[in-house]
Enzyme design. Structure first.
Site, PDB file in Angstrom:
ATOM      1  N   THR A  71       0.763  -0.963  -0.142  1.00 44.81           N
ATOM      2  CA  THR A  71       0.014   0.208   0.189  1.00 44.81           C
ATOM      3  C   THR A  71       0.670   1.207   0.144  1.00 44.81           C
ATOM      4  O   THR A  71       0.739   2.108  -0.435  1.00 44.81           O
ATOM      5  CB  THR A  71      -0.876  -0.028   0.957  1.00 44.81           C
ATOM      6  OG1 THR A  71      -1.099  -1.416   1.106  1.00 44.81           O
ATOM      7  CG2 THR A  71      -2.242   1.049   1.014  1.00 44.81           C
ATOM      8  N   TYR A 123       4.629 -12.079   4.479  1.00 50.20           N
ATOM      9  CA  TYR A 123       3.532 -11.722   4.098  1.00 50.20           C
ATOM     10  C   TYR A 123       2.969 -12.510   2.773  1.00 50.20           C
ATOM     11  O   TYR A 123       3.943 -12.639   2.050  1.00 50.20           O
ATOM     12  CB  TYR A 123       3.783 -10.220   3.233  1.00 50.20           C
ATOM     13  CG  TYR A 123       2.583  -9.661   2.231  1.00 50.20           C
ATOM     14  CD1 TYR A 123       1.500  -9.973   2.667  1.00 50.20           C
ATOM     15  CD2 TYR A 123       3.027  -8.194   1.730  1.00 50.20           C
ATOM     16  CE1 TYR A 123       0.440  -9.407   1.736  1.00 50.20           C
ATOM     17  CE2 TYR A 123       1.833  -7.507   1.151  1.00 50.20           C
ATOM     18  CZ  TYR A 123       0.509  -8.242   1.221  1.00 50.20           C
ATOM     19  OH  TYR A 123      -0.689  -7.228   0.668  1.00 50.20           O
ATOM     20  N   LYS A 139       0.834 -11.638   7.758  1.00 49.73           N
ATOM     21  CA  LYS A 139       0.423 -10.498   7.213  1.00 49.73           C
ATOM     22  C   LYS A 139      -0.945 -11.674   6.469  1.00 49.73           C
ATOM     23  O   LYS A 139      -0.621 -12.111   4.975  1.00 49.73           O
ATOM     24  CB  LYS A 139       0.024 -10.122   6.296  1.00 49.73           C
ATOM     25  CG  LYS A 139      -0.723  -9.201   5.840  1.00 49.73           C
ATOM     26  CD  LYS A 139      -0.222  -8.069   4.824  1.00 49.73           C
ATOM     27  CE  LYS A 139      -1.903  -6.805   4.353  1.00 49.73           C
ATOM     28  NZ  LYS A 139      -1.370  -5.670   3.474  1.00 49.73           N
ATOM     29  N   ILE A 151      -4.442  -6.149   9.015  1.00 48.24           N
ATOM     30  CA  ILE A 151      -3.142  -4.788   8.613  1.00 48.24           C
ATOM     31  C   ILE A 151      -4.403  -4.352   6.871  1.00 48.24           C
ATOM     32  O   ILE A 151      -4.233  -4.761   5.710  1.00 48.24           O
ATOM     33  CB  ILE A 151      -1.676  -5.897   7.836  1.00 48.24           C
ATOM     34  CG1 ILE A 151      -1.586  -5.904   8.774  1.00 48.24           C
ATOM     35  CG2 ILE A 151      -1.174  -4.595   8.074  1.00 48.24           C
ATOM     36  CD1 ILE A 151      -0.045  -7.410   8.893  1.00 48.24           C
TER      37      ILE A 151
END
Length: 320
Positions: free
Chosen positions: A68, A156, A184, A226
């Site tokens: 992001t 992740y 995540k 998240i």
């Protein structure tokens, strides 16, 4: 330097000690912070303003230079500035993690050693993209990175971006390494996510990374999320987490989620983080909605939809 052909199997006793408090801080609502940009460069003025805004919200942690935050599109100098400014603005208020990605284990090992002095609490590291390693390759990759890192690591797992899925059996092997403290989870397979939550060891955090699945993940026992969408209506995301955490008030959580559930869909209508950046720009929190190529700004059609939603939620928008 170690032989790159040697398999890595790191016994827990050889790892750096990670305190229970470090593991337990991975919970709640975390922001993968957008990176404000203006005229092609990092906009430090907007970054500081955004960090001050975040510091007054019920946020439990921050990740800078993640997806992001357009991390793959930043150079290392920009990443270092992000970490330094966030640390200066927030102090010890929130744990700050740094997003890292790459497909070459050796390069990431060297990077982790090179940036070990940066003022971050840990790293969020994605699975290697494009090369599609085996599960054993994924294990050795993250075990080597955990050995190189001076701070805790969250993994992740986002197969639709990387092309490879980290299986639960592999992840649970990695969870035996004390410095690998959470994940995540963006696997998008509900059965895999639930199986992981059921089997995860105590102190290992499962954080939802699919914004639209936040409520379901919490109901199944995830530790938090998240969430890019939590830049917007942060208090509502936090209230949903609190309802699950504090007293298992699933009815309140569900009502709050029903009110909020269309927001993540809107903010992912076009490639992230352009919609979130446009929303923050219209609120006056950043000075430009600029993103870096190959990302492009939101279309006029989506911009009009976001403007209407901002008006519905807050009754105010910034003049265009």
């Amino acid at each position: 330097m170690r032989d790159q052909n040697t398999a890595i199997e790191i016994p827990p006793s050889s790892q750096r000690v990670v305190s229970d408090s470090t593991r337990s801080e991975i919970r709640g609502v975390w922001l993968p912070l957008v990176t404000p940009m203006k005229d092609g460069a990092l906009d430090e003025v907007s970054l500081k303003r955004l960090l001050r805004h975040v510091s007054a919200r019920p946020v439990d942690g921050l990740v800078v230079a993640a997806t992001t935050g357009e991390g793959p599109l930043l150079d290392e100098r920009e990443m270092e500035r992000l970490a330094a400014i966030a640390a200066d603005e927030l102090g010890d208020l929130l744990p700050i993690y740094l997003g890292l990605s790459g497909s070459d284990t050796r390069k990431l090992e060297l990077q982790l050693r090179r940036i070990g002095h940066w003022p971050v609490a840990g790293y969020l590291i994605s699975c290697p993209s494009y090369v599609r390693p085996s599960q054993e390759g994924l294990y050795q990759h993250f075990a080597a990175l955990a050995e190189a890192a001076e701070r805790p690591v969250m993994i992740y797992n986002i197969p639709y971006r990387t092309g490879v899925n980290l299986a639960n059996d592999t992840l649970l092997r990695l969870a035996e390494i004390p410095t690998i403290i959470g994940i995540k989870d963006c696997c998008t397979d509900p059965a895999q996510s639930l199986d992981l939550i059921r089997r995860k060891p105590a102190g290992f955090a499962v954080m939802c990374g699919e914004d639209a699945q936040f409520h379901v993940a919490l109901a199944q026992g995830a530790d938090g999320g998240i969430l890019a969408s939590a830049h917007v209506e942060t208090e509502r995301f936090a209230a949903i987490h609190a309802a699950h955490r504090d007293d298992g008030d699933t009815r309140t959580a569900l009502k709050l989620w029903h009110d909020l559930s269309d927001l993540p869909r809107l903010l992912f209508t076009e490639p992230s983080p352009a919609p979130v950046k446009y929303w923050l720009y219209r609120q006056g929190l950043i000075d430009s909605p600029e993103v870096r190529l190959p990302l492009t700004p939101v279309t006029p059609q989506l911009a009009a939809r976001i403007d209407r939603e901002i008006g519905r939620w807050s009754g105010t928008t910034r003049a265009a």
